[in-house]
Design a protein around this motif. Structure first.
Motif, PDB file in Angstrom:
ATOM      1  N   ASP A 150     -13.178   1.199  -3.345  1.00 42.05           N
ATOM      2  CA  ASP A 150     -13.315   2.232  -4.439  1.00 42.05           C
ATOM      3  C   ASP A 150     -13.351   1.434  -5.853  1.00 42.05           C
ATOM      4  O   ASP A 150     -13.748   2.426  -6.745  1.00 42.05           O
ATOM      5  CB  ASP A 150     -12.444   3.353  -4.204  1.00 42.05           C
ATOM      6  CG  ASP A 150     -11.076   2.892  -4.755  1.00 42.05           C
ATOM      7  OD1 ASP A 150     -10.547   1.807  -4.604  1.00 42.05           O
ATOM      8  OD2 ASP A 150     -10.343   3.779  -5.422  1.00 42.05           O
ATOM      9  N   SER A 159     -11.268   0.762   2.579  1.00 45.32           N
ATOM     10  CA  SER A 159     -11.464   1.144   4.005  1.00 45.32           C
ATOM     11  C   SER A 159     -12.146   0.124   4.727  1.00 45.32           C
ATOM     12  O   SER A 159     -13.236  -0.464   4.323  1.00 45.32           O
ATOM     13  CB  SER A 159     -12.352   2.295   4.235  1.00 45.32           C
ATOM     14  OG  SER A 159     -11.635   3.593   3.572  1.00 45.32           O
ATOM     15  N   GLN A 165      -5.973   0.108  -5.836  1.00 49.74           N
ATOM     16  CA  GLN A 165      -7.235   0.999  -5.211  1.00 49.74           C
ATOM     17  C   GLN A 165      -7.131   1.265  -3.731  1.00 49.74           C
ATOM     18  O   GLN A 165      -5.982   0.846  -3.117  1.00 49.74           O
ATOM     19  CB  GLN A 165      -8.168  -0.195  -5.529  1.00 49.74           C
ATOM     20  CG  GLN A 165      -8.118  -1.609  -4.578  1.00 49.74           C
ATOM     21  CD  GLN A 165      -9.216  -2.557  -5.314  1.00 49.74           C
ATOM     22  OE1 GLN A 165      -9.190  -3.644  -5.529  1.00 49.74           O
ATOM     23  NE2 GLN A 165     -10.668  -2.076  -5.023  1.00 49.74           N
ATOM     24  N   ASP A 166      -8.203   1.631  -3.362  1.00 47.51           N
ATOM     25  CA  ASP A 166      -8.351   2.292  -2.021  1.00 47.51           C
ATOM     26  C   ASP A 166      -9.319   1.269  -1.184  1.00 47.51           C
ATOM     27  O   ASP A 166     -10.187   0.732  -1.913  1.00 47.51           O
ATOM     28  CB  ASP A 166      -8.773   3.661  -1.605  1.00 47.51           C
ATOM     29  CG  ASP A 166      -7.580   4.503  -2.187  1.00 47.51           C
ATOM     30  OD1 ASP A 166      -6.605   4.406  -2.455  1.00 47.51           O
ATOM     31  OD2 ASP A 166      -8.467   5.730  -2.548  1.00 47.51           O
ATOM     32  N   VAL A 222       0.726  -1.191  -0.157  1.00 48.02           N
ATOM     33  CA  VAL A 222      -0.042  -0.137  -0.096  1.00 48.02           C
ATOM     34  C   VAL A 222       0.935   1.257  -0.087  1.00 48.02           C
ATOM     35  O   VAL A 222       2.130   1.322   0.459  1.00 48.02           O
ATOM     36  CB  VAL A 222      -0.873  -0.114   1.318  1.00 48.02           C
ATOM     37  CG1 VAL A 222      -1.835  -1.268   1.491  1.00 48.02           C
ATOM     38  CG2 VAL A 222      -0.127  -0.101   2.609  1.00 48.02           C
ATOM     39  N   ARG A 277      -1.103   3.488   5.165  1.00 47.71           N
ATOM     40  CA  ARG A 277      -2.349   2.819   5.887  1.00 47.71           C
ATOM     41  C   ARG A 277      -2.436   3.591   6.958  1.00 47.71           C
ATOM     42  O   ARG A 277      -1.306   3.990   7.767  1.00 47.71           O
ATOM     43  CB  ARG A 277      -1.872   1.329   6.145  1.00 47.71           C
ATOM     44  CG  ARG A 277      -0.592   0.963   6.912  1.00 47.71           C
ATOM     45  CD  ARG A 277      -0.281  -0.406   7.118  1.00 47.71           C
ATOM     46  NE  ARG A 277       0.241  -0.907   6.052  1.00 47.71           N
ATOM     47  CZ  ARG A 277      -0.104  -1.839   5.273  1.00 47.71           C
ATOM     48  NH1 ARG A 277      -1.074  -2.674   5.762  1.00 47.71           N
ATOM     49  NH2 ARG A 277       0.568  -2.559   4.344  1.00 47.71           N
ATOM     50  N   ASP A 318      -7.649   2.821   6.753  1.00 45.28           N
ATOM     51  CA  ASP A 318      -7.812   3.156   5.443  1.00 45.28           C
ATOM     52  C   ASP A 318      -6.552   2.808   4.684  1.00 45.28           C
ATOM     53  O   ASP A 318      -5.456   3.302   5.126  1.00 45.28           O
ATOM     54  CB  ASP A 318      -7.846   4.664   5.328  1.00 45.28           C
ATOM     55  CG  ASP A 318      -9.185   5.270   5.685  1.00 45.28           C
ATOM     56  OD1 ASP A 318     -10.251   4.621   5.338  1.00 45.28           O
ATOM     57  OD2 ASP A 318      -9.332   6.070   6.747  1.00 45.28           O
ATOM     58  N   TYR A 319      -6.534   1.876   3.841  1.00 46.38           N
ATOM     59  CA  TYR A 319      -5.453   1.551   2.949  1.00 46.38           C
ATOM     60  C   TYR A 319      -5.667   2.211   1.560  1.00 46.38           C
ATOM     61  O   TYR A 319      -6.385   1.867   0.487  1.00 46.38           O
ATOM     62  CB  TYR A 319      -5.474   0.006   2.724  1.00 46.38           C
ATOM     63  CG  TYR A 319      -5.664  -0.892   3.902  1.00 46.38           C
ATOM     64  CD1 TYR A 319      -4.700  -1.280   4.728  1.00 46.38           C
ATOM     65  CD2 TYR A 319      -6.995  -1.112   4.574  1.00 46.38           C
ATOM     66  CE1 TYR A 319      -4.802  -2.102   5.827  1.00 46.38           C
ATOM     67  CE2 TYR A 319      -7.018  -1.965   5.738  1.00 46.38           C
ATOM     68  CZ  TYR A 319      -5.726  -2.242   6.130  1.00 46.38           C
ATOM     69  OH  TYR A 319      -6.201  -2.945   7.459  1.00 46.38           O
ATOM     70  N   HIS A 320      -4.580   3.178   1.330  1.00 48.64           N
ATOM     71  CA  HIS A 320      -4.553   4.093   0.173  1.00 48.64           C
ATOM     72  C   HIS A 320      -3.499   3.147  -0.596  1.00 48.64           C
ATOM     73  O   HIS A 320      -2.496   2.974  -0.459  1.00 48.64           O
ATOM     74  CB  HIS A 320      -4.140   5.261   0.566  1.00 48.64           C
ATOM     75  CG  HIS A 320      -5.128   6.297   1.363  1.00 48.64           C
ATOM     76  ND1 HIS A 320      -6.362   6.682   1.022  1.00 48.64           N
ATOM     77  CD2 HIS A 320      -5.308   6.425   2.576  1.00 48.64           C
ATOM     78  CE1 HIS A 320      -7.261   7.108   1.818  1.00 48.64           C
ATOM     79  NE2 HIS A 320      -6.231   7.110   2.939  1.00 48.64           N
TER      80      HIS A 320
END
Length: 844
Positions: A322, A303, A300-301, A269, A272, A289-291
């Motif tokens: 997302d 949550s 992708q993101d 990621v 995080r 939240d994993y961005h």
């Protein structure tokens, strides 16, 4: 007064009622002292809560939304049960960042019904903290090169933190050089606990879930790991770390299963972030939240929302994506010599909760430990294992860009739970699965709604409530069911079927005819009409399925054709008639419910097919052909009466299997076991609707139908609840545990009585029954909200037979109870329109 478009409306008089009610609460006598009782400023609602299970349900969580309670968000509310004020907490149920209701917990004995009062207040009694979310990292030290970086990250420049003290924070985003055993985040990630157990989530590449076994109900996480990693790996007064996670998902973690069947952790990621989003006395929640999660499909993101409530070892997980993925996989670490348990998913409906679980001496203290993941059957792709995990693959649901996955996990440590054998553990998880499937029965009555109700019904008030509800649903979702729209109930694209495309638009048009409101009438063009292409093809419809549920929208297409004379509608109408020409039937000529339901006649199928068929014959056929079709329609009712009716009660069973092969069918009679109220409702509406099209000169055919009208009226009258005028979900078992008074059937029966009296099929001797039914529909199932919108509550979402639906009493109790579903909405509107006509006749 100038008529307002209904999207702006919801009737002025109802808004006035709402305002008066709120003002009454605000102007109530102010407290002179600070006692809890004297701080109360006004009654908001009463709620009856019934335990639907044949066992005790301790610390059962009850959620009530501000919307349903008829109050503004974040109104301070007290919950009184008897003489005691019960602690409650404002929570964000829908995860939009705003509190939307209150949660409280209460003990429910087997079959118990308790009464609570919701009060607006200026002061709440103190409560005991029973849950906690915890997050801390060190400050005052420094980052240095990691002395033993993970092998897979040897050259990644990983660091550890030396010195400093822990500081609690609300949110944290680790730097890119943070990894496991960096000595920066206390116990390596956020923690969450109830008075039963605690969990921690590794906020690093592992993304595993670990367990803190607790020996005390008080919150402890804020004191765990203050001296580093070692102390909580041995038994302390409060408990200890229980689980060896390794490279697994641990106790309920999640990952992605790629096309090769390999598990991909949420490891790669960009960032995080962990945040505490709720930390009250009864409910706590953390958000992860994993961005920029890079998996084999895309970047992708994601949550994750993980919450716990007082009195329960369960953690609830909601994952938001997302971008679409074909699965999210939840799992449990697979230790040697453990027993793997899983639910029999074939024996439950799609809305029932199943589980995977493990049991054995897998705790770090050598004691038995049970772990479990709960999930809805309808979300499951497959249950499987790999070398490290027991796994369940779940299908994300929702529109692109907002897909979600939902499940629960839990653990029970022998030292704390008192569960000592796999049999005891399995008994526990089966009860928990039932609790997740069958929610407590809630009967809510609000002051706002009751103040808006009139002492006796009139044509004016019936029209007011009917339009207010119709307007509310127009504003909420009715027009969103168009082709390429979204079915918010089923979380899928709309299909050409009986409720959202059939009966609900039909009800709007009927109300439009009564009121001469163009907006109501236009629903049939905007929703059913959108499924018809210019060349007359029907989208999201497949004739070869021979599903009789696809036929009801045809009534709306007939209306559109009569209005427009457009040939595309006529072609589609003929296609539906052609389906009925070819539709498979029993040996005596009754329509199968679907091609895949061989030999099966369902009670609701009479409504699905016969009103359309009768109207089609009346308008598009003539002579011998028309008379054959009318005979076919009446024969369907006669066969239904012959095979599905209970001769002793006059009530009808839900289904009949001519082949007597289905698991739900009596091997002697072929009948299903129970009398489902909405099944009876479909039949009752069908018979009065079909009579609109059978000519008066067809006296013998009409006689058959009128006999059924009389019989149904008498049997319904005997099963009407004497106290409320409503009907029960399983009609002939009002006192059985879990049974509840059901709104969609009550609305259907109201429509039946009102229309039958209006048309002269029933005498005015049934007026009192009709009035009582409609009054019950308003009093028991109608909610006025603070914004003036109206809802219909206590609707059975769905019921069927086969494919895990065994037709038992327990099955009918297991289907979800919802609000504002199109099946009930349509019946509410139709009942209102017929009652307006009936009440107008009475006043003449």
């Amino acid at each position: 007064m100038k008529h307002l478009p209904s999207r702006h409306l919801i009737h002025t008089s109802l808004i006035t009622f709402a305002a008066l009610s709120v003002t009454a609460c605000q102007q109530a006598e102010q407290p002179q002292h600070h006692s809890i009782k004297e701080a109360q400023t006004g009654s908001v609602a009463t709620v009856d809560i019934a335990n639907p299970s044949p066992f005790n349900r301790e610390d059962e969580a009850i959620y009530l939304s501000y919307y349903d309670l008829g109050v503004a968000p974040n109104t301070t509310l007290a919950v009184n049960i008897g003489d005691n004020q019960v602690a409650n907490q404002a929570i964000d149920k829908d995860l939009d960042g705003k509190n939307d209701g209150i949660l409280f917990v209460t003990d429910l004995s087997k079959g118990e019904n308790i009464h609570a009062e919701i009060i607006s207040t200026t002061r709440l009694a103190p409560s005991k903290k029973r849950v906690q979310a915890d997050l801390a990292h060190k400050v005052g030290g420094e980052w240095v090169p990691h002395t033993r970086p993970p092998k897979h990250q040897q050259n990644a420049g990983m660091k550890e933190y030396v010195g400093g003290l822990f500081k609690n924070v609300q949110s944290i985003t680790p730097p890119e050089y943070y990894t496991d055993h960096s000595n920066w985040i206390r116990y390596e990630g956020p923690g969450i606990e109830s008075d039963k157990v605690g969990y921690r989530i590794y906020l690093d590449w592992r993304n595993g879930f670990d367990i803190f076994g607790k020996l005390t109900p008080e919150p402890v996480l804020h004191n765990v790991g203050l001296d580093g990693y070692k102390s909580y790996h041995s038994l302390q007064d409060w408990g200890m770390d229980l689980l060896k996670v390794g490279g697994s998902l641990g106790a309920g973690g999640f990952a992605y299963t790629n096309e090769k069947g390999k598990l991909e952790h949420v490891s790669k990621v960009d960032t995080r972030t962990a945040s505490i989003t709720a930390n009250g006395d009864l409910f706590a929640q953390i958000q992860l939240d994993y961005h920029g999660w890079q998996n084999s499909v895309q970047q992708q993101d994601l949550s994750a929302f993980i919450s716990m409530q007082a009195g329960s070892p369960l953690a609830e997980v909601t994952l938001k994506l997302d971008k679409p993925l074909d699965n999210i996989t939840a799992g449990l670490v697979k230790h040697p010599d453990t027993t793997f348990l899983k639910a029999d998913l074939q024996s439950m409906s799609n809305y029932g909760y199943g589980y995977i679980a493990s049991w054995g001496k897998q705790s770090l203290d050598g004691k038995a430990l049970g772990m479990v993941v709960f999930f809805k059957k309808g979300d499951v792709k497959t249950v499987r294992q790999d070398d490290k995990n027991y796994l369940v693959e779940l299908t994300p649901k929702g529109q692109q860009g907002s897909q979600q996955v939902h499940y629960y996990f839990a653990s029970l440590w022998q030292a704390q739970s008192g569960i000592n054998t796999v049999e005891q553990f399995e008994h526990y998880i089966k009860q928990q699965a039932q609790k997740l499937t069958i929610k407590p029965r809630i009967q809510l009555k609000t002051s706002l709604t009751q103040n808006a109700m009139q002492a006796s019904i009139s044509a004016e008030s019936a029209l007011k409530w009917t339009q207010a509800f119709a307007d509310s649903e127009l504003a909420r979702k009715t027009l969103g069911y168009h082709y390429n729209g979204w079915d918010v109930n089923r979380k899928r694209s709309p299909k050409f079927e009986y409720d959202i495309i059939g009966i609900q638009p039909y009800a709007y048009y009927t109300l439009g005819e009564l009121t001469d409101n163009a907006e109501y009438k236009q629903v049939i063009e905007k929703v059913p009409g959108s499924f018809i292409s210019e060349d007359g093809l029907i989208s999201a419809y497949k004739q070869s399925n021979f599903n009789i549920d696809n036929i009801p929208p045809g009534r709306n297409l007939i209306t559109l054709y009569q209005q427009t004379n457009e040939q595309k509608y006529l072609k589609a109408i003929h296609a539906l008639r052609e389906q009925l020409h070819k539709h498979p039937r029993t040996s005596t000529g009754a329509f199968w419910h679907k091609k895949k339901y061989q030999g099966q006649v369902w009670l609701d199928g009479v409504y699905m097919g016969m009103p359309f068929l009768a109207e089609y014959a009346a308008l598009f056929e003539s002579g011998h052909q028309q008379q054959e079709t009318f005979a076919e329609v009446v024969n369907e009712f006669n066969l239904t009466r012959e095979f599905l009716k209970d001769t002793q009660t006059g009530l009808y069973y839900h289904g009949w299997d001519e082949l007597k092969q289905q698991a739900w069918a009596n091997k002697s009679t072929g009948l299903s076991h129970e009398v489902w109220a909405r099944g009876m409702g479909w039949l009752a509406m069908a018979v009065v609707d079909v009579l609109d099209y059978i000519p008066e000169q067809n006296s013998q055919q009409r006689k058959h139908l009128l006999t059924m009208v009389q019989e149904i009226a008498d049997s319904l009258e005997k099963t009407q609840d004497p106290a409320t005028g409503t009907w029960w979900q399983v009609m002939d078992k009002p006192n059985a545990i879990g049974n509840y008074r059901e709104s969609s059937a009550t609305a259907m029966f109201t429509y039946f009585y009102a229309k039958a009296i209006n048309k002269g099929y029933l005498s005015t001797d049934y007026l009192a029954t009709a009035y009582k039914a409609y009054q019950g529909l308003l009093n028991e199932f109608t909610l006025l909200h603070q914004d003036g919108t109206v809802s219909m509550t206590n609707q059975c979402y769905v019921a069927g037979l086969g494919f895990g639906r065994d037709g038992s009493y327990d099955y009918y109790m297991s289907e979800p109870v919802v609000a504002n579903d199109p099946k009930g909405n349509a019946a509410y509107i139709l009942a209102g329109t017929e009652m307006v006509k009936l009440l107008r006749q009475k006043s003449k």
